[in-house]
Design a protein around this motif. Structure first.
Motif, PDB file in Angstrom:
ATOM      1  N   LYS A 138      -8.835  -1.210   3.221  1.00  0.00           N
ATOM      2  CA  LYS A 138      -7.419  -1.509   3.415  1.00  0.00           C
ATOM      3  C   LYS A 138      -7.238  -2.993   3.167  1.00  0.00           C
ATOM      4  O   LYS A 138      -7.983  -3.815   3.719  1.00  0.00           O
ATOM      5  CB  LYS A 138      -6.961  -1.121   4.813  1.00  0.00           C
ATOM      6  CG  LYS A 138      -7.068   0.381   5.060  1.00  0.00           C
ATOM      7  CD  LYS A 138      -6.729   0.757   6.473  1.00  0.00           C
ATOM      8  CE  LYS A 138      -6.917   2.265   6.648  1.00  0.00           C
ATOM      9  NZ  LYS A 138      -6.903   2.683   8.027  1.00  0.00           N
ATOM     10  N   ALA A 182      -4.016   9.840   3.243  1.00  0.00           N
ATOM     11  CA  ALA A 182      -4.983   9.057   2.467  1.00  0.00           C
ATOM     12  C   ALA A 182      -5.227   7.698   3.122  1.00  0.00           C
ATOM     13  O   ALA A 182      -6.355   7.214   3.169  1.00  0.00           O
ATOM     14  CB  ALA A 182      -4.496   8.882   1.035  1.00  0.00           C
ATOM     15  N   TRP A 183      -4.156   7.087   3.629  1.00  0.00           N
ATOM     16  CA  TRP A 183      -4.291   5.781   4.268  1.00  0.00           C
ATOM     17  C   TRP A 183      -5.149   5.878   5.527  1.00  0.00           C
ATOM     18  O   TRP A 183      -6.019   5.052   5.768  1.00  0.00           O
ATOM     19  CB  TRP A 183      -2.911   5.208   4.601  1.00  0.00           C
ATOM     20  CG  TRP A 183      -2.976   3.816   5.112  1.00  0.00           C
ATOM     21  CD1 TRP A 183      -3.083   2.673   4.362  1.00  0.00           C
ATOM     22  CD2 TRP A 183      -2.957   3.395   6.477  1.00  0.00           C
ATOM     23  NE1 TRP A 183      -3.120   1.577   5.180  1.00  0.00           N
ATOM     24  CE2 TRP A 183      -3.043   1.996   6.494  1.00  0.00           C
ATOM     25  CE3 TRP A 183      -2.868   4.073   7.676  1.00  0.00           C
ATOM     26  CZ2 TRP A 183      -3.052   1.251   7.659  1.00  0.00           C
ATOM     27  CZ3 TRP A 183      -2.870   3.331   8.863  1.00  0.00           C
ATOM     28  CH2 TRP A 183      -2.959   1.939   8.838  1.00  0.00           C
ATOM     29  N   TYR A 226      -0.346  -0.601  -4.710  1.00  0.00           N
ATOM     30  CA  TYR A 226      -1.531   0.170  -5.040  1.00  0.00           C
ATOM     31  C   TYR A 226      -1.543   1.494  -4.304  1.00  0.00           C
ATOM     32  O   TYR A 226      -0.910   1.667  -3.282  1.00  0.00           O
ATOM     33  CB  TYR A 226      -2.825  -0.614  -4.783  1.00  0.00           C
ATOM     34  CG  TYR A 226      -3.222  -0.781  -3.340  1.00  0.00           C
ATOM     35  CD1 TYR A 226      -4.130   0.089  -2.762  1.00  0.00           C
ATOM     36  CD2 TYR A 226      -2.722  -1.820  -2.575  1.00  0.00           C
ATOM     37  CE1 TYR A 226      -4.532  -0.062  -1.446  1.00  0.00           C
ATOM     38  CE2 TYR A 226      -3.136  -1.994  -1.267  1.00  0.00           C
ATOM     39  CZ  TYR A 226      -4.022  -1.107  -0.701  1.00  0.00           C
ATOM     40  OH  TYR A 226      -4.408  -1.278   0.597  1.00  0.00           O
ATOM     41  N   CYS A 227      -2.258   2.439  -4.902  1.00  0.00           N
ATOM     42  CA  CYS A 227      -2.403   3.778  -4.337  1.00  0.00           C
ATOM     43  C   CYS A 227      -3.723   4.345  -4.805  1.00  0.00           C
ATOM     44  O   CYS A 227      -4.476   3.686  -5.492  1.00  0.00           O
ATOM     45  CB  CYS A 227      -1.241   4.670  -4.770  1.00  0.00           C
ATOM     46  SG  CYS A 227      -1.197   4.971  -6.527  1.00  0.00           S
ATOM     47  N   THR A 228      -3.989   5.592  -4.430  1.00  0.00           N
ATOM     48  CA  THR A 228      -5.242   6.214  -4.884  1.00  0.00           C
ATOM     49  C   THR A 228      -4.921   7.265  -5.908  1.00  0.00           C
ATOM     50  O   THR A 228      -3.809   7.670  -6.079  1.00  0.00           O
ATOM     51  CB  THR A 228      -5.995   6.870  -3.712  1.00  0.00           C
ATOM     52  OG1 THR A 228      -5.108   7.745  -3.021  1.00  0.00           O
ATOM     53  CG2 THR A 228      -6.527   5.832  -2.781  1.00  0.00           C
ATOM     54  N   ALA A 249      -8.832   6.156   4.671  1.00  0.00           N
ATOM     55  CA  ALA A 249      -9.388   5.123   3.794  1.00  0.00           C
ATOM     56  C   ALA A 249     -10.309   4.167   4.547  1.00  0.00           C
ATOM     57  O   ALA A 249     -10.027   3.779   5.673  1.00  0.00           O
ATOM     58  CB  ALA A 249      -8.255   4.341   3.151  1.00  0.00           C
ATOM     59  N   ARG A 285      -0.119   4.430  -0.480  1.00  0.00           N
ATOM     60  CA  ARG A 285      -0.837   5.689  -0.249  1.00  0.00           C
ATOM     61  C   ARG A 285      -0.112   6.529   0.797  1.00  0.00           C
ATOM     62  O   ARG A 285       0.527   6.000   1.706  1.00  0.00           O
ATOM     63  CB  ARG A 285      -2.260   5.412   0.225  1.00  0.00           C
ATOM     64  CG  ARG A 285      -3.114   4.799  -0.873  1.00  0.00           C
ATOM     65  CD  ARG A 285      -4.485   4.496  -0.385  1.00  0.00           C
ATOM     66  NE  ARG A 285      -4.447   3.339   0.512  1.00  0.00           N
ATOM     67  CZ  ARG A 285      -5.525   2.796   1.052  1.00  0.00           C
ATOM     68  NH1 ARG A 285      -6.720   3.293   0.805  1.00  0.00           N
ATOM     69  NH2 ARG A 285      -5.419   1.745   1.848  1.00  0.00           N
ATOM     70  N   ASP A 326       0.862  -1.180   0.000  1.00  0.00           N
ATOM     71  CA  ASP A 326       0.000   0.000   0.000  1.00  0.00           C
ATOM     72  C   ASP A 326       0.899   1.231   0.000  1.00  0.00           C
ATOM     73  O   ASP A 326       1.601   1.494   0.967  1.00  0.00           O
ATOM     74  CB  ASP A 326      -0.873  -0.036   1.246  1.00  0.00           C
ATOM     75  CG  ASP A 326      -1.886   1.087   1.309  1.00  0.00           C
ATOM     76  OD1 ASP A 326      -1.673   2.130   0.656  1.00  0.00           O
ATOM     77  OD2 ASP A 326      -2.884   0.932   2.030  1.00  0.00           O
TER      78      ASP A 326
END
Length: 69
Positions: free
Chosen positions: A39, A32-33, A67-69, A36, A28, A26
């Protein structure tokens, strides 16, 4: 090596359900994390600004999916 190294969330979920194993990262940012709702269970947290430093230490026994946003 594949021409396109991207995988959709739906395809990743399908492949995990079929028994494939992945190292999920992850990337992010912390803000952002923290905000979120979704997860990935067992995902390693490596903010993108730390990726160059932390990437060499990631497990390589399984395919790595970031992955990210």
């Amino acid at each position: 090596m594949a021409d396109d190294l991207r995988i959709s969330a739906a395809d990743l979920k399908r492949r995990i359900s079929a028994g494939e194993e992945f190292t999920i990262v992850d990337t992010r940012n912390p803000h952002a994390w923290a905000e979120a709702n979704d997860k990935a269970a067992g995902a390693l947290r490596v903010p993108v600004d730390e990726a160059d430093v932390k990437a060499p230490g990631l497990p390589r026994e399984k395919p790595v999916v970031a992955y990210c946003t």
